[in-house]
Design a protein around this motif. Structure first.
Motif, PDB file in Angstrom:
ATOM      1  N   ALA A 151      64.374  50.467  45.531  1.00 32.66           N
ATOM      2  CA  ALA A 151      63.426  49.547  46.237  1.00 32.66           C
ATOM      3  C   ALA A 151      63.955  49.227  47.784  1.00 32.66           C
ATOM      4  CB  ALA A 151      63.722  47.981  45.561  1.00 32.66           C
ATOM      5  N   VAL A 152      65.132  49.943  48.198  1.00 32.42           N
ATOM      6  CA  VAL A 152      65.586  49.438  49.615  1.00 32.42           C
ATOM      7  C   VAL A 152      65.510  50.784  50.413  1.00 32.42           C
ATOM      8  CG1 VAL A 152      67.585  48.705  50.964  1.00 32.42           C
ATOM      9  CG2 VAL A 152      67.202  47.585  48.893  1.00 32.42           C
ATOM     10  N   ALA A 153      64.742  50.817  51.540  1.00 26.09           N
ATOM     11  CA  ALA A 153      64.745  52.276  52.144  1.00 26.09           C
ATOM     12  C   ALA A 153      65.788  52.281  53.267  1.00 26.09           C
ATOM     13  CB  ALA A 153      63.319  52.161  53.048  1.00 26.09           C
ATOM     14  N   ILE A 154      66.416  51.168  53.685  1.00 25.22           N
ATOM     15  CA  ILE A 154      67.530  51.188  54.720  1.00 25.22           C
ATOM     16  C   ILE A 154      68.621  50.325  54.347  1.00 25.22           C
ATOM     17  CG2 ILE A 154      68.065  50.863  57.208  1.00 25.22           C
ATOM     18  CD1 ILE A 154      64.578  51.017  57.469  1.00 25.22           C
ATOM     19  N   LEU A 155      69.851  50.758  54.443  1.00 21.44           N
ATOM     20  CA  LEU A 155      71.130  49.852  53.915  1.00 21.44           C
ATOM     21  C   LEU A 155      71.773  49.239  55.016  1.00 21.44           C
ATOM     22  CD1 LEU A 155      72.622  52.260  51.362  1.00 21.44           C
ATOM     23  CD2 LEU A 155      71.188  50.173  51.009  1.00 21.44           C
ATOM     24  N   ASN A 156      71.938  48.102  55.358  1.00 24.24           N
ATOM     25  CA  ASN A 156      72.507  47.188  56.292  1.00 24.24           C
ATOM     26  C   ASN A 156      73.750  47.282  56.070  1.00 24.24           C
ATOM     27  OD1 ASN A 156      69.560  45.448  56.534  1.00 24.24           O
ATOM     28  ND2 ASN A 156      69.955  46.938  57.806  1.00 24.24           N
ATOM     29  N   ALA A 157      74.451  48.312  55.686  1.00 21.77           N
ATOM     30  CA  ALA A 157      76.105  48.167  55.463  1.00 21.77           C
ATOM     31  C   ALA A 157      76.874  47.556  56.616  1.00 21.77           C
ATOM     32  CB  ALA A 157      76.697  49.678  55.124  1.00 21.77           C
ATOM     33  N   ASP A 158      78.069  46.620  56.285  1.00 22.57           N
ATOM     34  CA  ASP A 158      78.588  46.186  57.316  1.00 22.57           C
ATOM     35  C   ASP A 158      80.174  46.385  56.917  1.00 22.57           C
ATOM     36  OD1 ASP A 158      80.231  44.733  59.176  1.00 22.57           O
ATOM     37  OD2 ASP A 158      78.626  43.085  59.216  1.00 22.57           O
ATOM     38  N   ALA A 159      80.860  47.283  57.846  1.00 24.16           N
ATOM     39  CA  ALA A 159      82.167  47.657  57.563  1.00 24.16           C
ATOM     40  C   ALA A 159      82.925  46.377  57.453  1.00 24.16           C
ATOM     41  CB  ALA A 159      82.620  48.516  58.619  1.00 24.16           C
ATOM     42  N   VAL A 160      82.679  45.486  58.040  1.00 19.71           N
ATOM     43  CA  VAL A 160      83.595  44.180  58.102  1.00 19.71           C
ATOM     44  C   VAL A 160      83.509  43.345  56.983  1.00 19.71           C
ATOM     45  CG1 VAL A 160      83.995  41.886  59.485  1.00 19.71           C
ATOM     46  CG2 VAL A 160      83.236  43.982  60.875  1.00 19.71           C
ATOM     47  N   ILE A 161      82.339  43.551  56.174  1.00 22.56           N
ATOM     48  CA  ILE A 161      82.159  42.850  54.992  1.00 22.56           C
ATOM     49  C   ILE A 161      82.523  43.580  53.671  1.00 22.56           C
ATOM     50  CG2 ILE A 161      80.301  41.742  53.385  1.00 22.56           C
ATOM     51  CD1 ILE A 161      79.069  40.675  56.228  1.00 22.56           C
ATOM     52  N   ILE A 166      71.611  54.563  57.080  1.00 24.64           N
ATOM     53  CA  ILE A 166      72.314  53.624  57.035  1.00 24.64           C
ATOM     54  C   ILE A 166      72.003  52.756  58.619  1.00 24.64           C
ATOM     55  CG2 ILE A 166      74.709  52.852  57.390  1.00 24.64           C
ATOM     56  CD1 ILE A 166      74.273  53.734  54.715  1.00 24.64           C
ATOM     57  N   ALA A 167      71.570  51.713  58.495  1.00 29.29           N
ATOM     58  CA  ALA A 167      71.640  50.809  59.879  1.00 29.29           C
ATOM     59  C   ALA A 167      72.403  49.725  59.758  1.00 29.29           C
ATOM     60  CB  ALA A 167      69.981  50.252  60.103  1.00 29.29           C
ATOM     61  N   PRO A 168      73.732  49.900  60.378  1.00 28.50           N
ATOM     62  CA  PRO A 168      74.713  48.904  60.008  1.00 28.50           C
ATOM     63  C   PRO A 168      74.196  47.486  60.685  1.00 28.50           C
ATOM     64  CG  PRO A 168      75.609  50.913  60.758  1.00 28.50           C
ATOM     65  CD  PRO A 168      74.290  50.915  60.946  1.00 28.50           C
ATOM     66  N   HIS A 169      74.782  46.395  59.720  1.00 27.91           N
ATOM     67  CA  HIS A 169      74.803  45.133  60.491  1.00 27.91           C
ATOM     68  C   HIS A 169      76.259  44.712  60.785  1.00 27.91           C
ATOM     69  CE1 HIS A 169      76.070  40.799  59.837  1.00 27.91           C
ATOM     70  NE2 HIS A 169      74.988  40.768  60.173  1.00 27.91           N
TER      71      HIS A 169
END
Length: 362
Positions: free
Chosen positions: A259-269, A290-293
């Protein structure tokens, strides 16, 4: 090489005006650093130690790290992450993240190269969007349009705005104004920060599809995986989420929903650089980008290191009055709207102690 000490520093300064997203208001900026010292004089600096619970968790982990070789990042990550006891999700995982980022900064310094090159060095310029479009007192459609026009004038080829704090009709109108302001060739992202229920997110998506958002970020609660699937099936707008997801297991579950096209992975989290790279590899196997937050200072390296790094989130002085004063190396837009990682060993987040000193709170 051995770890000899681990310390944290916390700084906090006010914003001129509070900023609000779909659910939360932020009156101050908080910066948390963790510093790892070694018997060879090399120090690693990590981000994300600004919360008191995270600081307490770092103190809890400290005895498990003293005397260890800081270059053994995989071994140390698994020494800390014991989900039956600590670190499965939440603030204790964020403490592991801060430590892990510091270990990778140290590792890159020992190697004598920028972190992105140590991790893979896929490119040295990364596509970037300017994040903003917050709700603020006295900020109407005219002021929102001016902010976005200013971002484009700086060279931005992509911008992001907030939705979720007003009615669906009002937010749809805000999206319309932003699209008309920046024109058809600038990417426009919308971010709800989990403000909607599924049916509300579908209603907004239907209203704004004609303005061609590049993505709809965090439309609903992060654990509503089935809801993300329902929303994705109901709209042509790509769904982006993951900034509040933890470890490779959480991202595995997100990907499996298809369902998710882009993952806003955050290394701080999610668990630091060590875990981020595993999430990136997992996503690459499914052709997911991957488009990080989160902080651009660490994520510029991570987007530059991987083939499926889509775009970098970039915050400018409109959301942080200390912008350009926090670190000795400040990231800036290139003339093509990209951002390049600092060409220095490590991450390049040596703090400007003189400028930060008045704002230290712990």
């Amino acid at each position: 090489m051995q770890i000899t000490d681990i310390t944290t520093e916390v700084y906090r300064w006010p914003r001129a005006r509070p900023i609000t997203n779909g659910k939360h208001t932020y009156t101050h900026v908080t910066l948390g650093l963790v510093k790892i010292d070694t018997d060879e004089g090399v120090q690693g600096i990590g981000l994300g130690a600004g919360n008191s619970i995270v600081q307490a968790a770092i103190e809890h982990f400290k005895p498990h790290l003293l005397g260890e070789d800081p270059l053994n990042v995989e071994r140390l990550w698994h020494k800390l992450w014991v989900p039956k006891l600590v670190g499965r999700r939440g603030l204790t995982t964020r403490a592991i993240s801060a430590i892990d980022i510091a270990l990778w900064d140290l590792r890159a310094k020992v190697a004598g190269m920028p972190l992105y090159k140590l991790l893979g060095g896929y490119r040295d310029r990364v596509p970037t969007y300017i994040a903003g479009g917050y709700y603020e007192e006295g900020k109407g459609l005219k002021e929102l349009a001016q902010e976005m026009a200013d971002n484009v004038a700086m060279g931005a080829r992509a911008i992001k705005m907030k939705v979720g704090a007003l009615s669906i009709r009002e937010d749809a109108e805000r999206v319309r104004v932003v699209r008309e302001t920046v024109g058809p060739d600038v990417k426009v992202m919308v971010d709800a920060n989990c403000a909607y229920r599924v049916h509300e997110a579908i209603q907004l998506a239907k209203r704004i599809e004609e303005y061609e958002p590049y993505w709809f970020e965090e439309p609903i609660a992060p654990d509503d995986y089935a809801g993300h699937r329902r929303l994705a099936e109901a709209t042509t707008i790509p769904i982006a989420t993951g900034e509040n997801e933890y470890t490779r297991y959480g991202f595995r579950d997100l990907i499996q929903q298809q369902a998710v096209a882009i993952l806003n992975a955050d290394a701080v989290i999610l668990g630091g650089v060590t875990e981020f790279m595993k999430v990136a590899a997992l996503a690459q196997a499914f052709d997911v980008d991957i488009a990080p937050h989160g902080p651009q200072e660490i994520h510029v390296h991570l987007v530059a290191a991987i083939a499926n790094g889509l775009i970098l989130e970039f915050y400018r002085d409109t959301v942080d009055p200390m912008w350009g004063k926090v670190y000795h190396h400040t990231l800036r837009l290139n003339d093509d709207g990209t951002v390049s990682p600092p060409d220095v060993p490590g991450i390049g987040i040596e703090p400007n102690d003189e400028a930060l000193a008045p704002y230290r709170i712990a």
